[in-house]
Scaffold this motif. Sequence first.
Motif, PDB file in Angstrom:
ATOM      1  N   UNK A 195       5.027  15.642  10.025  1.00  0.00           N
ATOM      2  CA  UNK A 195       4.807  14.868   8.803  1.00  0.00           C
ATOM      3  C   UNK A 195       6.042  14.021   8.554  1.00  0.00           C
ATOM      4  N   UNK A 196       5.893  12.704   8.759  1.00  0.00           N
ATOM      5  CA  UNK A 196       7.037  11.824   8.565  1.00  0.00           C
ATOM      6  C   UNK A 196       6.990  11.132   7.223  1.00  0.00           C
ATOM      7  N   UNK A 197       6.179  11.665   6.308  1.00  0.00           N
ATOM      8  CA  UNK A 197       6.178  11.109   4.962  1.00  0.00           C
ATOM      9  C   UNK A 197       5.339   9.864   4.767  1.00  0.00           C
ATOM     10  N   UNK A 198       4.498   9.511   5.740  1.00  0.00           N
ATOM     11  CA  UNK A 198       3.629   8.343   5.563  1.00  0.00           C
ATOM     12  C   UNK A 198       2.541   8.709   4.563  1.00  0.00           C
ATOM     13  N   UNK A 199       2.288   7.823   3.565  1.00  0.00           N
ATOM     14  CA  UNK A 199       1.311   8.164   2.536  1.00  0.00           C
ATOM     15  C   UNK A 199       0.106   7.231   2.522  1.00  0.00           C
ATOM     16  N   UNK A 200       0.141   6.167   3.285  1.00  0.00           N
ATOM     17  CA  UNK A 200      -0.905   5.157   3.226  1.00  0.00           C
ATOM     18  C   UNK A 200      -2.060   5.523   4.150  1.00  0.00           C
ATOM     19  N   UNK A 201      -3.247   5.820   3.597  1.00  0.00           N
ATOM     20  CA  UNK A 201      -4.358   6.234   4.463  1.00  0.00           C
ATOM     21  C   UNK A 201      -4.884   5.115   5.344  1.00  0.00           C
ATOM     22  N   UNK A 202      -4.397   3.866   5.122  1.00  0.00           N
ATOM     23  CA  UNK A 202      -4.774   2.799   6.030  1.00  0.00           C
ATOM     24  C   UNK A 202      -3.791   2.686   7.190  1.00  0.00           C
ATOM     25  N   UNK A 203      -2.757   3.501   7.178  1.00  0.00           N
ATOM     26  CA  UNK A 203      -1.701   3.370   8.177  1.00  0.00           C
ATOM     27  C   UNK A 203      -1.645   4.596   9.082  1.00  0.00           C
ATOM     28  N   UNK A 204      -2.775   4.925   9.675  1.00  0.00           N
ATOM     29  CA  UNK A 204      -2.885   6.139  10.486  1.00  0.00           C
ATOM     30  C   UNK A 204      -1.985   6.098  11.717  1.00  0.00           C
ATOM     31  N   UNK A 205      -1.860   4.911  12.305  1.00  0.00           N
ATOM     32  CA  UNK A 205      -1.064   4.787  13.528  1.00  0.00           C
ATOM     33  C   UNK A 205       0.357   5.275  13.318  1.00  0.00           C
ATOM     34  N   UNK A 206       0.981   4.820  12.237  1.00  0.00           N
ATOM     35  CA  UNK A 206       2.357   5.243  11.958  1.00  0.00           C
ATOM     36  C   UNK A 206       2.429   6.735  11.686  1.00  0.00           C
TER      37      UNK A 206
ATOM     38  N   UNK C  13      -5.432 -18.838 -10.494  1.00  0.00           N
ATOM     39  CA  UNK C  13      -4.079 -18.297 -10.702  1.00  0.00           C
ATOM     40  C   UNK C  13      -4.108 -16.839 -11.124  1.00  0.00           C
ATOM     41  N   UNK C  14      -5.061 -16.487 -11.971  1.00  0.00           N
ATOM     42  CA  UNK C  14      -5.162 -15.073 -12.381  1.00  0.00           C
ATOM     43  C   UNK C  14      -5.456 -14.226 -11.148  1.00  0.00           C
ATOM     44  N   UNK C  15      -6.302 -14.731 -10.251  1.00  0.00           N
ATOM     45  CA  UNK C  15      -6.591 -13.996  -9.023  1.00  0.00           C
ATOM     46  C   UNK C  15      -5.353 -13.873  -8.150  1.00  0.00           C
ATOM     47  N   UNK C  16      -4.549 -14.915  -8.101  1.00  0.00           N
ATOM     48  CA  UNK C  16      -3.316 -14.854  -7.306  1.00  0.00           C
ATOM     49  C   UNK C  16      -2.395 -13.767  -7.842  1.00  0.00           C
ATOM     50  N   UNK C  17      -2.321 -13.640  -9.167  1.00  0.00           N
ATOM     51  CA  UNK C  17      -1.509 -12.557  -9.740  1.00  0.00           C
ATOM     52  C   UNK C  17      -2.010 -11.216  -9.213  1.00  0.00           C
ATOM     53  N   UNK C  18      -3.329 -11.046  -9.234  1.00  0.00           N
ATOM     54  CA  UNK C  18      -3.903  -9.804  -8.719  1.00  0.00           C
ATOM     55  C   UNK C  18      -3.575  -9.598  -7.253  1.00  0.00           C
ATOM     56  N   UNK C  19      -3.691 -10.667  -6.460  1.00  0.00           N
ATOM     57  CA  UNK C  19      -3.428 -10.572  -5.024  1.00  0.00           C
ATOM     58  C   UNK C  19      -1.977 -10.185  -4.754  1.00  0.00           C
ATOM     59  N   UNK C  25       3.026  -4.630  -3.967  1.00  0.00           N
ATOM     60  CA  UNK C  25       3.263  -3.270  -4.459  1.00  0.00           C
ATOM     61  C   UNK C  25       2.292  -2.332  -3.755  1.00  0.00           C
ATOM     62  N   UNK C  26       2.404  -1.041  -4.061  1.00  0.00           N
ATOM     63  CA  UNK C  26       1.486  -0.093  -3.424  1.00  0.00           C
ATOM     64  C   UNK C  26       0.239   0.120  -4.277  1.00  0.00           C
ATOM     65  N   UNK C  27      -0.009  -0.773  -5.230  1.00  0.00           N
ATOM     66  CA  UNK C  27      -1.145  -0.582  -6.133  1.00  0.00           C
ATOM     67  C   UNK C  27      -2.464  -0.771  -5.406  1.00  0.00           C
ATOM     68  N   UNK C  28      -3.410   0.097  -5.713  1.00  0.00           N
ATOM     69  CA  UNK C  28      -4.751  -0.057  -5.157  1.00  0.00           C
ATOM     70  C   UNK C  28      -5.513  -1.060  -6.025  1.00  0.00           C
ATOM     71  N   UNK C  29      -6.662  -1.555  -5.536  1.00  0.00           N
ATOM     72  CA  UNK C  29      -7.454  -2.470  -6.367  1.00  0.00           C
ATOM     73  C   UNK C  29      -7.743  -1.891  -7.750  1.00  0.00           C
ATOM     74  N   UNK C  30      -8.042  -0.609  -7.826  1.00  0.00           N
ATOM     75  CA  UNK C  30      -8.345  -0.015  -9.134  1.00  0.00           C
ATOM     76  C   UNK C  30      -7.138  -0.105 -10.064  1.00  0.00           C
ATOM     77  N   UNK C  31      -5.941   0.138  -9.518  1.00  0.00           N
ATOM     78  CA  UNK C  31      -4.732   0.030 -10.337  1.00  0.00           C
ATOM     79  C   UNK C  31      -4.538  -1.386 -10.823  1.00  0.00           C
TER      80      UNK C  31
END
Lengths: 340, 159, 117
Positions: A195-206, C13-19, C25-31
């Motif tokens: 476990x190398x601390x990877x948390x992203x489920x889209x990043x399985x390779x790493x 532009x509002x969509x660009x902010x979302x993108x 960041x590590x935010x998911x779409x729901x966040x």
Amino acid sequence: MHSASRISRQTWKFQRDIRLLGAGVATGPLEGQGPLAKEFDCVFDDAYAGEESWEKAERKLMEQAVQAAMKKSGVTAEQIDVMLAGDLLNQIITSNYTARDHQFPLLGQFGACSTSMQGLAIASALVDGGFTQYALTGCSSHNSTAERQFRYPTEYGGQKPPYAQWTVTGAGASVVGIGQNGPRVTHATIGKVTDMGIKDPFDMGSAMAPAAADTLVTHFEDLGRTPEDYDLIVTGDLGKVGSAILQDLMKETGYDLSSRYNDCGLMIFSSDQDVFSGGSGCASSAVVVYSHILNALNAGRYQRVFVVATGALFSPVSFQQGESIPCIAHGVVLERVNGI
Amino acid sequence: MAGNQVKERKSLSLDKGTYSKKADQYKPKKNIWWNSLKAFLVGGLICGIGQAISNFYITFFDFTERTAGNPTVATLIFISVLLTGFGVYDNIGQFAGAGSAVPVTGFGNSVAATAIEHRSEGYVLGVAGNMFKLAGSVIVFGVVAAFIVALVKKLLFLI
Amino acid sequence: MSQYVIAFVVGGLICVIGQLLMDLTKMTPAHVMSTLVVSGVVLDGFGLYDPLIDFAGAGATVPITSFGHSLYHGAWSEAEAHGLIGIITGIFEVPSAGISAAIVFGFLGSLIFKPKG
């Protein structure tokens, strides 16, 4: 005899002539458009495989793979002493129903995408120890069942990053026993969880590359071997990203894999197919090993192959809770038996 | 075990910090400019279509500029449900990212995609029970935020 | 014509902010959507969202931020009329169209469509 079977804590050596007596592979349409399609026993042109739900489709795939394996090995359902199978779904439901339908004694396996080699290693051990005459080992995965369970509903408009992978829709199964036909299973190396601390489920390779590296290094060290002792070293589903990381890690440790390394997730799809970083899923390794690699061993194109299947042992809840992704890799050595 | 070799056993030396740096070297980078451009174009287009729909309602029905928002949103959601059902919205989403997720069509897609996916578990537990799995957070946070802001503002006025 | 261009640009532009939130960041779409909805609430709380709607039309009513605006609007106007309890009674008054449409059409969709994977 027993001490010679246990080479080390993680590596086993099989004493008897354990063979892959016959194997079967079934896939969905995307894999059927890939470069290895001609070597598959059954390709469905629709991801539903004519069934009502994705889960039933996955079962159909496993069923077809099992049927083909029994047919090609000449072993009937009543002769199968045990089925060692698994899949990615909760409670490995695909395998449970398949075993029910054939009334196989069942030892369910969960190793995520490392299930194929986990099952093969244990099946070989059971045969080697005289507990089982014929074992059936296999696994399955389906793009839609995996997406639905681990990520998002299949029609959701989310945007996947370029390093994501594509779960293979398919199943592979093999009959294992002592016999005259097919490649011999000689060794297995059982992996530890890394476990190398990877948390992203889209990043399985790493996440999985370190597990593969750990098992490879352990294997080479345990047997005093190097990559040159093998014609092919293949991982299950590291994809573009994971395989690049793996080769880097191995080089740093003093092993150069480059000339004889490949990854099933990269072999099963062609480069113009829209699969991001490559195939993943239990079936990624099973489909490629039980068709293409097996054929190559039988035809003499390879003499000795080391298959390392890699799995990400996380759950839909664990990553939502912010936990990292623990991974594992199990390796099995397959050798061609020359002449009669 | 054959041969007691005294050579040192090689092992992987990995620690989490250096590993994630190494892994990042090999990960293809998201093309942030291109993603933002795609989001801008598709999002803008959807809003442009929304404007046309609003004008339609203002012209042919009894809506004003302020109130036309409601039927416009409903119409856009209807369209997004159709596109989701025809299996097209996920392709649009992969291309446009936030461009199709931020407009209210994204909300419609998240509800419809989940509802359609879970029909295999039946209409009560599957469809109805799961429908807001993805969209629920938007509703919950919107409602809670509206409550808090309105409450704070009201209390400030009372003081 | 300019009405369409403004709607296009503001909405885009509002969509660009979302993108950018999703990509940087590590935010998911729901966040990200939840953040945008709350932003809509806060902007309306400061009286800034209505002028945006007047200026940009659909460019402000179509993004999910307008959902926050509607929720707040309903809560506030009921609170003005009926005091504090109005906050609770008013929240779903305005955005009823969006939520009802999503539920009804989503349900009907599940009757007609099968997921295509």
